[in-house]
Design a protein around this motif. Structure first.
Motif, PDB file in Angstrom:
ATOM      1  N   UNK A 161       0.815  -1.210   0.000  1.00  0.00           N
ATOM      2  CA  UNK A 161       0.000   0.000   0.000  1.00  0.00           C
ATOM      3  C   UNK A 161       0.849   1.260   0.000  1.00  0.00           C
ATOM      4  N   UNK A 162       2.032   1.209   0.575  1.00  0.00           N
ATOM      5  CA  UNK A 162       2.928   2.368   0.482  1.00  0.00           C
ATOM      6  C   UNK A 162       3.289   2.610  -0.983  1.00  0.00           C
ATOM      7  N   UNK A 163       3.649   1.543  -1.687  1.00  0.00           N
ATOM      8  CA  UNK A 163       4.004   1.675  -3.103  1.00  0.00           C
ATOM      9  C   UNK A 163       2.831   2.239  -3.907  1.00  0.00           C
ATOM     10  N   UNK A 164       1.633   1.770  -3.630  1.00  0.00           N
ATOM     11  CA  UNK A 164       0.460   2.279  -4.344  1.00  0.00           C
ATOM     12  C   UNK A 164       0.210   3.754  -4.028  1.00  0.00           C
ATOM     13  N   UNK A 165       0.372   4.120  -2.754  1.00  0.00           N
ATOM     14  CA  UNK A 165       0.076   5.492  -2.325  1.00  0.00           C
ATOM     15  C   UNK A 165       1.080   6.511  -2.854  1.00  0.00           C
ATOM     16  N   UNK A 166       2.311   6.083  -3.113  1.00  0.00           N
ATOM     17  CA  UNK A 166       3.316   7.031  -3.617  1.00  0.00           C
ATOM     18  C   UNK A 166       3.448   6.994  -5.140  1.00  0.00           C
ATOM     19  N   UNK A 167       2.666   6.132  -5.787  1.00  0.00           N
ATOM     20  CA  UNK A 167       2.686   6.013  -7.245  1.00  0.00           C
ATOM     21  C   UNK A 167       1.420   6.657  -7.812  1.00  0.00           C
ATOM     22  N   UNK A 168       1.586   7.504  -8.800  1.00  0.00           N
ATOM     23  CA  UNK A 168       0.450   8.197  -9.406  1.00  0.00           C
ATOM     24  C   UNK A 168      -0.491   7.233 -10.123  1.00  0.00           C
ATOM     25  N   UNK A 169      -1.745   7.584 -10.143  1.00  0.00           N
ATOM     26  CA  UNK A 169      -2.783   6.891 -10.915  1.00  0.00           C
ATOM     27  C   UNK A 169      -3.013   5.439 -10.517  1.00  0.00           C
ATOM     28  N   UNK A 170      -2.868   5.131  -9.234  1.00  0.00           N
ATOM     29  CA  UNK A 170      -3.146   3.769  -8.766  1.00  0.00           C
ATOM     30  C   UNK A 170      -4.507   3.661  -8.090  1.00  0.00           C
ATOM     31  N   UNK A 171      -5.131   4.804  -7.804  1.00  0.00           N
ATOM     32  CA  UNK A 171      -6.398   4.799  -7.091  1.00  0.00           C
ATOM     33  C   UNK A 171      -6.222   4.737  -5.586  1.00  0.00           C
ATOM     34  N   UNK A 172      -4.984   4.764  -5.106  1.00  0.00           N
ATOM     35  CA  UNK A 172      -4.721   4.719  -3.664  1.00  0.00           C
ATOM     36  C   UNK A 172      -4.079   6.042  -3.257  1.00  0.00           C
TER      37      UNK A 172
END
Length: 185
Positions: A161-172
């Motif tokens: 979830x950290x990776x998703x939250x710091x990556x653009x356009x993931x919905x997180x």
């Protein structure tokens, strides 16, 4: 003069169309939230403590649906029962879920670093609406890791979830709870 009858017929047709759309229940943007703690500067603490995987007979990571970010910030509680300092928000897209429905979280292009001994699985992970308790969604341990350890799954969930939250356009994304400066970093 036929105009009043024509006007009332058109009005009746419009009402019938509206009634059909209301009955169908159009899909809408739908998000789920996980209450998390942050450090004093507002950065989410990306550890197993915030992403505890638990439960029987199936161990899962829990999320809850709220009608809005404001409602989530006001009502979401951490695993310790405390108000959420921050929230991890997961946009599931345009859906109108029923019990048992599933959605995908993440995508295969997003990589994350987790200990190889935790046996992490790549994205996407499936999240399931079980509505028990009301508004509850969960990701099964087996979606996140091949390990039978809840601790390993919790660490994988935090890293993922950290990776998703710091990556653009993931919905997180990370939003404010009781703190006003929440962020992923």
């Amino acid at each position: 003069m036929q105009f009043p009858k024509l006007h009332s017929g058109i009005h009746a047709a419009k009402l019938a169309i509206v009634a059909i759309f209301v009955a169908i229940g159009p899909a809408h943007a739908y998000s789920v939230y996980r209450a998390v703690d942050a450090d004093p500067s507002g950065v989410v603490v990306w550890t197993k403590v915030n992403f505890g995987v638990s439960g029987k007979p199936i161990s899962t990571l829990s999320f809850f649906h709220y009608a809005s970010d404001e409602e989530a910030a006001k009502n979401a509680k951490t695993g310790k029962g405390l108000p959420a300092q921050c929230l991890v928000k997961v946009d599931l897209g345009e859906i109108d879920p029923s019990k048992g429905d599933e959605a995908q979280v993440g995508n295969a292009d997003v990589k994350f670093e987790a200990a190889s001994t935790d046996l992490p699985k790549p994205f996407p992970w499936t999240i399931v609406f079980d509505d028990n308790p009301p508004g509850h969604w969960s990701i099964a341990r087996a979606e996140m890791t091949s390990s039978s350890s809840n601790t390993a799954a919790s660490r994988v969930a935090a890293a993922g979830f950290k990776a998703l939250a710091i990556t653009a356009d993931t919905g997180v994304t990370v939003i404010n709870g009781t703190l006003n400066n929440c962020r992923a970093q």
